[in-house]
Design a protein around this motif. Structure first.
Motif: not given
Length: 818
Positions: A643-659, A737-749
């Motif tokens: 969801n973090v990556a999804i939130a970044r993509r939605l914000i890039e497309r001009g949408h707000a995440i309320e919570l 295995h997929w769970v442990s790999e999810a989000g490894r590339n998250e940069d933390g901004r």
């Protein structure tokens, strides 16, 4: 003997001259059962018969002493009755010891022990009592294994009710332990005895304190006509009615959903169950005016809670079902009916009968032929160092009603049962009633506004679903039925819940990603056909899945699943399996839109779906459903990382995440962002805390041990990869295995969204671990941490879901206020 007057004006009776007996008037309930015993002498239907399984090393002699100590403690169990000028009077005896016969069933072949156990149970339950003699309790001990016994306890209803049997079980176990250890029992002195209550009730009734209740029942029963459900057989004679009890365990997901529905409607589980029963009786009979009986505990004073005796009163519940109302309307009616009955429960049933003026038939209850009881089990599992007591389903001593329906909550969940008069009804008929009653509950949960006449159209699975493979393979079954039966058996083995309808939904029954992949792998082995996770989400019922297995799978585009469309609030988009949030949706209510975003298949052939592909898939679904924000994103476990990556993509497309809401998930990239030393210390701390928690679980009860072993297995599979444990493909390890790999590339901004994160109370935190589970680094807003009393798996079910819903609603309300 409770001999002195108390500040409640409850006093002692008179002592018989030259004897050790004390005479008291009878309570209303005692008088009722005494009269019934006079009409049908020694009727076993007036018995209360229970069975308790005792596990551990048992000393039968000490158990007999414990039972006699219970009889000494509770005067009502050593009370006899006599006729004084047409009125019953109770005589309390100074002692009434019993013997505890022991029957050794281990001498029989193992296959025959259960049959003999049930045969003896039925005999003991139906043995009558002589009310002129004491005691009113008897017991028999059956030895089934070296460290497993069953104690059969039977008490006459004139001395006990269901609540009382729980008191007897508790006191028996405490006396047993005390005598075994030569210590004083840890039981408080009783402030009263039942005879004291009978004296007080007699005085209270003389005060004409029921004027308002008489007005209520006169209005409620105006124009009363007795309701009878059509029977299978013609009633012959008026003797004691033989009876039998049938029951079925309700799926936990269903009963939790019913509880959530009741809470949302300001009702109780009893009210929902009563409305479902009224709907069933209406549909089976065509009657619009239906009256059933129910029992009220009658213990409205704290000092009565630990006293054995019959405090219950029976009251009628009357429903008028005209014009095909919705279930919501019927539920509102039953809310008012049951609330009125509770507020006017002290009116004796004999006076209520006099108000109703029913047409009487010899040997039959004058007011109702159908009864309903809804209660938590009075007898909870009592685990002690040497011996544990476990409640068992009872056998029927006899039928007081044509049909007596029970909703009983036991440690393993809610169970529905029906005690039926075998001289009137066939077993298959009553099995159909129970199946339809369960089906109605499911239909009501699915759509509260459907008309009563249309709710609940599910048909029970064919009997073949519970037969052996050789029977299922019979040529008498067509291929579709065989597939449904095979599917039902596979689901039962994986989900550990009964499968009762071809419309049962895999996810609504508690299925999730891990169990889904296990199930799909099993299907491929059994049927030789691969069904994708996407296909399962599109066809989640047995009937739909059977069609896929019987023919080609039609490709179908996956989109959002709108689980709750109503309300003007910011919609919640939940990532993960489609149906795992059903209970949360129910609790959030009809003002909160809730949309599920199904994940694409984790694995197609040998190629794993990339995170980027998953993100684009989910963003597309969200924008197709709601083109413009703001949004609330919610994710459980690994889905929260995605969801973090999804939130970044939605914000890039001009949408707000309320919570942004997370359930039991560490922030993606948390480990990567730590220094090497801090990372090692954090991992060491996590492992130590987890190890201590699972060690406590392994030393706890059976459910805790199962939870610990399952989590340890998943952890090992995630560590050692998919080729471990035999070298074959393992979907659990693949997902781990997929769970442990999810989000490894998250940069933390940091992202401009508040984060609300829930975690199970045993999640390792602190001691070199971030107490916000890494989420504070990913937001420029606040992080709110909420601990939930649940395991990881329970976080989306039962009470945890209700608590999470309350916090989400409060958070959104606070945000809107700001």
């Amino acid at each position: 003997m409770a001999g002195s007057e108390t500040d409640n004006d409850i006093g002692i009776g008179s002592q018989e001259a030259d004897t050790d007996l004390y005479a008291f008037p009878c309570s209303l309930a005692q008088a009722r059962f005494w009269i019934l015993d006079q009409i049908t002498p020694e009727d076993p239907a007036l018995n209360v018969a229970v069975r308790w399984r005792l596990r551990g090393r048992l000393d039968a002699g000490v158990l007999q002493q414990a039972l006699n100590a219970v009889i000494d403690r509770h005067e009502i169990l050593r009370t006899s009755y006599r006729d004084v000028d047409g009125e019953p009077e109770q005589l309390v005896h100074p002692a009434a010891p019993i013997q505890l016969p022991v029957i050794d069933l281990t001498l029989l072949p193992e296959a025959g022990r259960h049959e003999e156990r049930d045969r003896i149970s039925q005999i003991e339950a139906r043995k009558p009592f002589d009310l002129t003699q004491v005691p009113n309790l008897r017991a028999t001990l059956l030895k089934v294994e070296a460290e497993e016994h069953i104690v059969l306890v039977t008490v006459h209803h004139i001395a006990s009710d269901g609540w009382s049997m729980g008191i007897i079980a508790r006191d028996m176990m405490e006396f047993y332990q005390a005598r075994l250890r030569a210590r004083t029992p840890k039981l408080a002195d009783l402030p009263l005895q039942y005879a004291d209550f009978a004296v007080w009730q007699s005085e209270w009734m003389k005060a004409d304190a029921l004027k308002n209740e008489r007005i209520y029942w006169t209005s409620q029963l105006a124009g009363f006509k007795r309701f009878d459900l059509p029977a299978d057989k013609v009633l012959e004679g008026t003797g004691t009615a033989p009876a039998f009890i049938l029951g079925r365990q309700l799926p936990r997901t269903l009963t939790d959903a019913v509880s959530a529905l009741a809470t949302a409607e300001g009702c109780t589980f009893f009210m929902v169950g009563a409305a479902a029963l009224m709907c069933l009786l209406h549909r089976r009979s065509g009657c619009e005016d239906i009256t059933v009986g129910t029992q009220i505990a009658g213990r409205d004073r704290v000092e009565l809670n630990d006293i054995v005796g019959p405090f219950i009163n029976t009251v009628p519940l009357r429903a008028r079902i005209t014009g095909n109302p919705s279930f919501r309307q019927l539920l509102a009616q039953m809310h008012d009916v049951i609330e009125g009955a509770l507020l006017n429960q002290r009116m004796p049933i004999e006076d209520i009968i006099a108000i109703a003026k029913p047409v009487r038939e010899p040997g039959r209850n004058p007011l109702f032929s159908v009864n309903l009881i809804c209660q938590r089990s009075f007898i909870s599992t009592d685990e002690r160092p040497e011996l544990s007591l476990i409640d068992m389903p009872s056998v029927s001593p006899g039928a007081l009603y044509d049909l007596n329906f029970f909703f009983v909550e036991r440690p393993d969940g809610w169970r529905i049962s029906c005690e039926y008069d075998t001289s009137l009804y066939n077993k298959a008929t009553v099995e159909g009633y129970l199946a339809q009653l369960q089906d109605l509950l499911g239909g009501f949960v699915a759509d509260l506004d459907r008309p009563v006449g249309e709710v609940g159209s599910h048909a029970p699975l064919p009997a073949s679903a519970q037969q052996s493979p050789s029977v299922r393979a019979s040529e008498a079954l067509d291929s579709r039925v065989r597939v449904e039966a095979e599917l039902a058996e596979i689901w039962v083995n994986i989900l550990k819940v009964p499968i009762l309808s071809v419309k049962d939904n895999f996810f609504a029954l508690g299925g999730h990603s891990l169990s889904a992949f296990r199930m799909l792998s099993r299907l491929e082995k059994v049927f030789g056909k691969r069904i994708s996770f996407d296909d399962l989400q599109s066809h989640p019922t047995i009937g739909e899945l059977a069609k896929l297995l019987g023919g080609p799978v039609a490709p179908e585009a996956k989109g959002a699943v709108v689980m709750q469309p109503h309300g003007a609030s910011t919609p919640i988009f939940a990532l993960h399996d489609t149906f795992i949030f059903q209970e949360l949706v129910n609790h959030l209510g009809q003002e909160q839109p809730f949309i599920s975003v199904p994940l694409p298949t984790f694995v197609e052939g040998e190629a794993e779906v990339s995170q980027a592909e998953m993100v684009e898939h989910c963003v597309r679904i969200i924008e197709e459903e709601r083109p413009n924000g703001p949004y609330i994103l919610l994710g459980f476990c690994a889905a929260a990382r995605l969801n973090v990556a999804i939130a970044r993509r939605l914000i890039e497309r001009g949408h707000a995440i309320e919570l942004f809401v997370t359930l039991d998930a560490w922030a993606p990239g948390y480990s990567k962002r730590q220094s090497r030393l801090k990372g090692k210390l954090g991992r060491f701390s996590y492992q130590i805390q987890s190890g201590l928690y699972y060690a406590r679980c392994l030393l706890g009860g059976a459910e805790q041990r199962r939870h610990a072993l399952r989590r340890i297995r998943l952890f090992l599979q995630a560590v050692f990869g998919r080729t471990s444990f035999g070298g074959g493909p393992d979907e659990d390890a693949r997902i781990g295995h997929w769970v442990s790999e999810a989000g490894r590339n998250e940069d933390g901004r940091p992202l401009p969204m508040p984060i609300l994160t829930f975690h199970n109370e045993n999640m390792p935190l602190g001691y070199f671990l971030d107490r916000t589970m890494g989420w504070s680094a990913l937001t420029s807003k606040d992080v709110t941490m909420v601990s939930v009393a649940a395991t990881h798996e329970e976080l989306i079910r039962r009470n945890a879901s209700r608590m999470i819903g309350d916090v989400i609603r409060a958070t959104l309300k606070q945000q809107s206020g700001h």
